[in-house]
Design an enzyme around this catalytic site. Sequence first.
Site, short mmCIF file in Angstrom:
data_model
loop_
_atom_site.label_atom_id
_atom_site.label_comp_id
_atom_site.label_asym_id
_atom_site.label_seq_id
_atom_site.Cartn_x
_atom_site.Cartn_y
_atom_site.Cartn_z
N PHE A 10 85.88 36.44 27.31
CA PHE A 10 85.11 37.62 27.67
C PHE A 10 83.64 37.24 27.69
O PHE A 10 83.03 37.03 26.64
CB PHE A 10 85.33 38.79 26.71
CG PHE A 10 84.58 40.02 27.14
CD1 PHE A 10 85.08 40.83 28.14
CD2 PHE A 10 83.35 40.34 26.59
CE1 PHE A 10 84.38 41.95 28.57
CE2 PHE A 10 82.64 41.45 27.01
CZ PHE A 10 83.16 42.26 28.01
N ASP B 119 78.78 30.65 24.34
CA ASP B 119 78.46 32.07 24.40
C ASP B 119 78.63 32.65 22.99
O ASP B 119 79.75 32.85 22.52
CB ASP B 119 79.40 32.76 25.39
CG ASP B 119 79.18 34.26 25.49
OD1 ASP B 119 78.48 34.83 24.62
OD2 ASP B 119 79.71 34.86 26.44
N LYS C 275 73.33 41.13 22.26
CA LYS C 275 73.76 42.14 21.30
C LYS C 275 72.85 42.22 20.07
O LYS C 275 71.82 42.86 20.11
CB LYS C 275 75.23 41.95 20.93
CG LYS C 275 76.16 42.23 22.10
CD LYS C 275 77.59 42.38 21.68
CE LYS C 275 78.50 42.60 22.88
NZ LYS C 275 78.24 43.83 23.63
#
Length: 284
Positions: free
Chosen positions: A142, A227, A256
């Site tokens: 993801f 990531d 985030k």
Amino acid sequence: MTVDQQSLIAEFSNVSAQNYNPLPVVLTKGKGVWVWDTQGNRYLDFMSAYSAVSHGHCHPKIVRALKEQANKLCVVSRAFYNDNLTDFLKKLCQISNLDRAIPMNTGAEAVETAIKAARRWGYQVKEVPPNKAEIIVAENNFHGRTTTIVGFSTDNKSRKDFGPFAPGFQIVPFGDSQAIAEAITPNTCAVLLEPIQGEAGIIIPPKGWLTEVASICKQNNVLLILDEIQSGLGRTGKMFAYMHESVQTDGLILGKALGGGVLPVSAFIARKNIMDVFTPGSHG
């Protein structure tokens, strides 16, 4: 005065795209690990916006900095310098042991930036033939929701009816270093991975896997880009999840928690010879 949550939910459903299926709770305030709904009920927030609120809701130091800056200067074009961006980028380089950083807004934008940097490095430095660059990714990854990124997802809910997709991605099983070694071709410019897969269900790879992957990448002149949008910034007990092994990544993607729970902020950080493929006007 309490507000009827069902009425608010019904009204929201009439005007919002149905791309989420939220829990039937309407939140109105938060502090630290706690959130309250419009009925006054208090909840312990285990979601923390998938780590975007790792610092807790409305952290007073972060909110104070936000207010102070908003009173001085808010949005400013990158056509100018400003007096805060240098310190931010220096800090990113310091904690990652990398050379240069480029800020973005969302995690997906940072992933797209990493893809562009890897491809351009492949053409300009590794001398991959034009439009032949390949990037290896893992099953159940993801990395975001843009059309390029969902094109190399294996989640049908993310992919269905959004094609055609960009070529140039090879998908291998997560946690299998041998599969990565076998997928590498002369046109491979990068391996893009999550050190721990998040949306797939918190999948932790076998011990030593990332060390093996880093060695394979180095032997084959392939970039290792990690990531850490969900796993980074202290969430696994170290600043970054890859630090649980003796690995130095070529590129790092953050987001985030980087925004402190108050703004969407992301970044791509990399070695100098990777970041230097960007020139004025080539990316923004």
